[in-house]
Write a protein that holds these residues in place. Structure first.
Motif, PDB file in Angstrom:
ATOM      1  N   ALA A   1     -10.041  12.588  54.151  1.00  0.00           N
ATOM      2  CA  ALA A   1      -9.748  13.534  55.232  1.00  0.00           C
ATOM      3  C   ALA A   1     -10.969  14.374  55.596  1.00  0.00           C
ATOM      4  CB  ALA A   1      -8.591  14.444  54.833  1.00  0.00           C
ATOM      5  N   ARG A   2     -11.908  14.524  54.658  1.00  0.00           N
ATOM      6  CA  ARG A   2     -13.190  15.214  54.864  1.00  0.00           C
ATOM      7  C   ARG A   2     -12.988  16.650  55.370  1.00  0.00           C
ATOM      8  NH1 ARG A   2     -13.674  10.260  57.029  1.00  0.00           N
ATOM      9  NH2 ARG A   2     -13.915  10.902  59.201  1.00  0.00           N
ATOM     10  N   VAL A   3     -12.119  17.378  54.673  1.00  0.00           N
ATOM     11  CA  VAL A   3     -11.900  18.795  54.980  1.00  0.00           C
ATOM     12  C   VAL A   3     -12.135  19.603  53.715  1.00  0.00           C
ATOM     13  CG1 VAL A   3     -10.297  18.367  56.878  1.00  0.00           C
ATOM     14  CG2 VAL A   3      -9.410  18.561  54.552  1.00  0.00           C
ATOM     15  N   THR A   4     -12.379  20.898  53.872  1.00  0.00           N
ATOM     16  CA  THR A   4     -12.702  21.773  52.744  1.00  0.00           C
ATOM     17  C   THR A   4     -11.676  22.893  52.562  1.00  0.00           C
ATOM     18  OG1 THR A   4     -14.106  23.156  54.144  1.00  0.00           O
ATOM     19  CG2 THR A   4     -15.174  21.326  52.999  1.00  0.00           C
ATOM     20  N   LYS A   5     -10.562  22.793  53.253  1.00  0.00           N
ATOM     21  CA  LYS A   5      -9.539  23.828  53.136  1.00  0.00           C
ATOM     22  C   LYS A   5      -8.166  23.221  53.380  1.00  0.00           C
ATOM     23  CE  LYS A   5     -10.158  25.162  57.987  1.00  0.00           C
ATOM     24  NZ  LYS A   5     -10.537  26.265  58.907  1.00  0.00           N
ATOM     25  N   VAL A   6      -7.133  23.942  53.000  1.00  0.00           N
ATOM     26  CA  VAL A   6      -5.760  23.486  53.217  1.00  0.00           C
ATOM     27  C   VAL A   6      -5.534  23.354  54.721  1.00  0.00           C
ATOM     28  CG1 VAL A   6      -3.317  24.029  52.923  1.00  0.00           C
ATOM     29  CG2 VAL A   6      -4.947  24.562  51.088  1.00  0.00           C
ATOM     30  N   SER A   7      -5.231  22.129  55.161  1.00  0.00           N
ATOM     31  CA  SER A   7      -5.213  21.833  56.599  1.00  0.00           C
ATOM     32  C   SER A   7      -3.837  21.482  57.132  1.00  0.00           C
ATOM     33  CB  SER A   7      -6.188  20.676  56.886  1.00  0.00           C
ATOM     34  OG  SER A   7      -7.505  21.034  56.516  1.00  0.00           O
ATOM     35  N   TYR A   8      -2.801  21.761  56.363  1.00  0.00           N
ATOM     36  CA  TYR A   8      -1.431  21.521  56.803  1.00  0.00           C
ATOM     37  C   TYR A   8      -0.773  22.860  57.136  1.00  0.00           C
ATOM     38  CZ  TYR A   8      -2.289  16.944  54.783  1.00  0.00           C
ATOM     39  OH  TYR A   8      -2.831  15.713  54.491  1.00  0.00           O
ATOM     40  N   PRO A   9      -0.415  23.086  58.419  1.00  0.00           N
ATOM     41  CA  PRO A   9       0.146  24.385  58.820  1.00  0.00           C
ATOM     42  C   PRO A   9       1.378  24.796  58.026  1.00  0.00           C
ATOM     43  CG  PRO A   9      -0.435  23.083  60.758  1.00  0.00           C
ATOM     44  CD  PRO A   9      -0.577  22.169  59.559  1.00  0.00           C
ATOM     45  N   GLU A  10       2.153  23.811  57.532  1.00  0.00           N
ATOM     46  CA  GLU A  10       3.381  24.136  56.789  1.00  0.00           C
ATOM     47  C   GLU A  10       3.103  24.493  55.334  1.00  0.00           C
ATOM     48  OE1 GLU A  10       2.716  19.677  56.340  1.00  0.00           O
ATOM     49  OE2 GLU A  10       2.487  21.197  57.905  1.00  0.00           O
ATOM     50  N   ALA A  11       1.840  24.367  54.882  1.00  0.00           N
ATOM     51  CA  ALA A  11       1.503  24.634  53.487  1.00  0.00           C
ATOM     52  C   ALA A  11       1.636  26.117  53.163  1.00  0.00           C
ATOM     53  CB  ALA A  11       0.090  24.150  53.177  1.00  0.00           C
ATOM     54  N   LEU A  12       1.788  26.424  51.886  1.00  0.00           N
ATOM     55  CA  LEU A  12       1.979  27.808  51.444  1.00  0.00           C
ATOM     56  C   LEU A  12       0.818  28.703  51.852  1.00  0.00           C
ATOM     57  CD1 LEU A  12       3.644  29.838  49.738  1.00  0.00           C
ATOM     58  CD2 LEU A  12       2.344  29.080  47.746  1.00  0.00           C
TER      59      LEU A  12
ATOM     60  N   LYS B   1       0.537  30.926  40.591  1.00  0.00           N
ATOM     61  CA  LYS B   1       0.990  32.191  40.009  1.00  0.00           C
ATOM     62  C   LYS B   1       1.972  32.905  40.934  1.00  0.00           C
ATOM     63  CE  LYS B   1      -2.366  34.619  38.061  1.00  0.00           C
ATOM     64  NZ  LYS B   1      -3.739  35.125  37.798  1.00  0.00           N
ATOM     65  N   ASN B   2       1.727  32.853  42.228  1.00  0.00           N
ATOM     66  CA  ASN B   2       2.660  33.476  43.177  1.00  0.00           C
ATOM     67  C   ASN B   2       4.018  32.795  43.147  1.00  0.00           C
ATOM     68  OD1 ASN B   2       0.878  35.430  44.068  1.00  0.00           O
ATOM     69  ND2 ASN B   2       0.160  34.255  45.826  1.00  0.00           N
ATOM     70  N   ILE B   3       4.021  31.465  43.035  1.00  0.00           N
ATOM     71  CA  ILE B   3       5.283  30.720  42.944  1.00  0.00           C
ATOM     72  C   ILE B   3       6.030  31.094  41.665  1.00  0.00           C
ATOM     73  CG2 ILE B   3       6.251  28.406  42.583  1.00  0.00           C
ATOM     74  CD1 ILE B   3       3.995  27.414  44.504  1.00  0.00           C
ATOM     75  N   LEU B   4       5.310  31.149  40.558  1.00  0.00           N
ATOM     76  CA  LEU B   4       5.937  31.491  39.275  1.00  0.00           C
ATOM     77  C   LEU B   4       6.491  32.906  39.289  1.00  0.00           C
ATOM     78  CD1 LEU B   4       3.273  29.919  36.884  1.00  0.00           C
ATOM     79  CD2 LEU B   4       5.600  29.084  37.245  1.00  0.00           C
ATOM     80  N   LEU B   5       5.761  33.836  39.877  1.00  0.00           N
ATOM     81  CA  LEU B   5       6.212  35.232  39.924  1.00  0.00           C
ATOM     82  C   LEU B   5       7.428  35.404  40.827  1.00  0.00           C
ATOM     83  CD1 LEU B   5       2.781  37.104  40.058  1.00  0.00           C
ATOM     84  CD2 LEU B   5       4.550  37.393  38.307  1.00  0.00           C
TER      85      LEU B   5
END
Length: 462
Positions: free
Chosen positions: A153-164, A180-184
């Motif tokens: 995909a050659r990207v350097t960041k989370v590129s899915y708008p639906e991602a957390l 950690k946020n999910i666990l908390l």
């Protein structure tokens, strides 16, 4: 004639004893299964979309029947599987947007499959980290302004708008923060996660990131039970294909484990099979593989923590069981390249971590050893701790912290025995060490060992 009958009788007795011993071995390794209740919060951590189904569809069904809350978290969107893309889309492409499209296809398959099991869209979270890149992030990409760049995909960041965390850079801090946020927020009582002996690098990385997140949150959340499930082991489970009348036996090639078994009803097996069929993009290129896991049981296990005690006089070695060739069965490998490590031991002597490796073959110009040592210390941000990579070959030893070479450590190599000494100070004087030993030949990486956790006794040496 009498001699022939005697030999035949001995042969039959031998076969009977063989199967008896094998059945006893399996029975001894299987413990009580997880038990669910209405007060449980079940967190399923999947390295890729489909692992939640093939590894734990039975868990999800039984938990929902007991009115447990269930949450699914997909670590990556599985966008690096080019072969499945070609088979599914029936075309060849090198455009990065197409691989992100494949990640979205796989996410939709997960949502449909989990909905079939009885979960809602809000019960599923996607993190969107790079498929086949998370182990690199764990070992190298911390405190850096240049994030990891995904392979296809050659990207350097989370590129899915639906991602957390849409837009989060591909660095270790991003992944650890999300977990950690999910666990908390969810505060799970039971966590099902991929296994440290799994041959897939993302499967191993997710387990290790979870361990660090749980250590960081000690005292902030109630300690959950952790049940690792395994997917990728050479030639396991066999035979391939949908065989609902068969059980999945523990892989013999993985040693030193105690397994827990969750038995499924015929109805649950059939529903698991139907759930797996939702992942069309993966089934098309490997039609008999995923459905292999729709059988009479699901298995879970974890390695015990290896405790290392500081000794100032005599060296107290801790011997680790050696796994037998746990690579993926699709890895091309010659017979003479298998089982190179005969023995692996750790010790804490005075101010040094000692690593002793006995090899079945001598190190030559093509054969080398790679060792990962990731230190964890309570009260110190994990991003600040050393991430040591040791490379030993015919011409010497190199030690790196993340990607930077450092001048620490000593080694001796005699015959087929390799002894490495690393100062504990260079590891950050840790409470725990995440450790793994690899063997490589030329450009082929041979992952002979699972990731293991060393717990360091901080008391004064005896």
């Amino acid at each position: 004639m009498a001699d022939k009958l005697k030999l035949y009788f001995i042969f039959l007795v031998g076969i009977f004893l063989f199967f008896l011993i094998n059945n006893i071995c399996f029975a001894d390794t299987l413990n009580q299964p997880p038990i669910f209740s209405s007060s449980d919060k079940i967190l399923i951590l999947a390295p890729h979309p489909d692992d939640e189904a093939i590894g734990s569809s039975g868990v999800i069904q039984k938990a929902l029947k007991q009115n447990s809350k269930v949450k699914i978290v997909c670590f990556t969107n599985g966008d690096n599987n080019e072969l499945s893309f070609i088979v599914y889309e029936k075309r060849l492409t090198f455009k990065k947007g197409e691989f992100l499209h494949m990640g979205q296809v796989r996410a939709k398959e997960t949502l449909a499959a989990m909905n079939y099991l009885g979960l809602n869209k809000g019960d599923v979270t996607f993190l969107g980290y790079p498929d086949f890149g998370t182990m690199e992030i764990l070992t190298k990409y911390w405190n850096t302004s240049r994030p990891f760049r995904s392979m296809l995909a050659r990207v350097t960041k989370v590129s899915y708008p639906e991602a957390l965390s849409f837009g989060a850079p591909y660095v270790g801090e991003s992944i650890l923060k999300d977990l950690k946020n999910i666990l908390l927020e969810f505060r799970p009582t039971k966590i099902f996660v991929s296994h440290p002996a799994d041959t897939n690098r993302d499967h191993r990385a997710l387990y290790l990131f979870l361990k660090v997140a749980l250590w960081d949150l000690e005292g902030q959340i109630k300690k959950p039970e952790v049940f690792p499930y395994i997917i990728h082991v050479v030639a396991w489970p066999m035979p391939r294909g949908y065989h609902p009348n068969l059980e999945i036996n523990p892989p013999r090639k993985i040693k030193g484990l105690s397994w827990q078994e969750l038995n499924l009803t015929n109805e649950e097996i059939e529903k698991k099979y139907n759930t797996i069929l939702f992942y069309k993009s993966q089934i098309k290129y490997a039609p008999s593989y995923l459905v292999t896991f729709a059988r009479k049981n699901e298995l879970f296990s974890d390695y015990p923590v290896t405790k290392i005690k500081n000794q100032k006089e005599n060296i107290l070695w801790q011997d680790l069981d050696i796994d037998k060739d746990i690579r993926d069965d699709l890895t091309p490998i010659k017979e003479e390249q298998k089982g190179i490590i005969a023995n692996l031991k750790y010790a804490y002597h005075d101010k040094d971590l000692l690593i002793k490796i006995n090899l079945k073959k001598t190190i030559d110009k093509t054969l080398g050893i790679l060792i990962n040592l990731l230190g964890y210390k309570k009260g110190i941000d994990f991003s600040q701790m050393p991430k040591i990579n040791i490379s030993v070959g015919l011409f010497g030893m190199t030690v790196r912290d993340k990607k930077q070479e450092i001048l620490v450590g000593q080694y001796t190599y005699k015959g087929k025995e390799l002894l490495i000494k690393i100062p504990f100070s260079s590891l950050g004087d840790p409470n725990y060490i995440l450790s793994c030993v690899h063997v490589h030949r030329d450009d082929l990486s041979l992952d002979d060992m699972a990731w293991r956790i060393l717990e360091i006794d901080q008391n004064k040496p005896e």
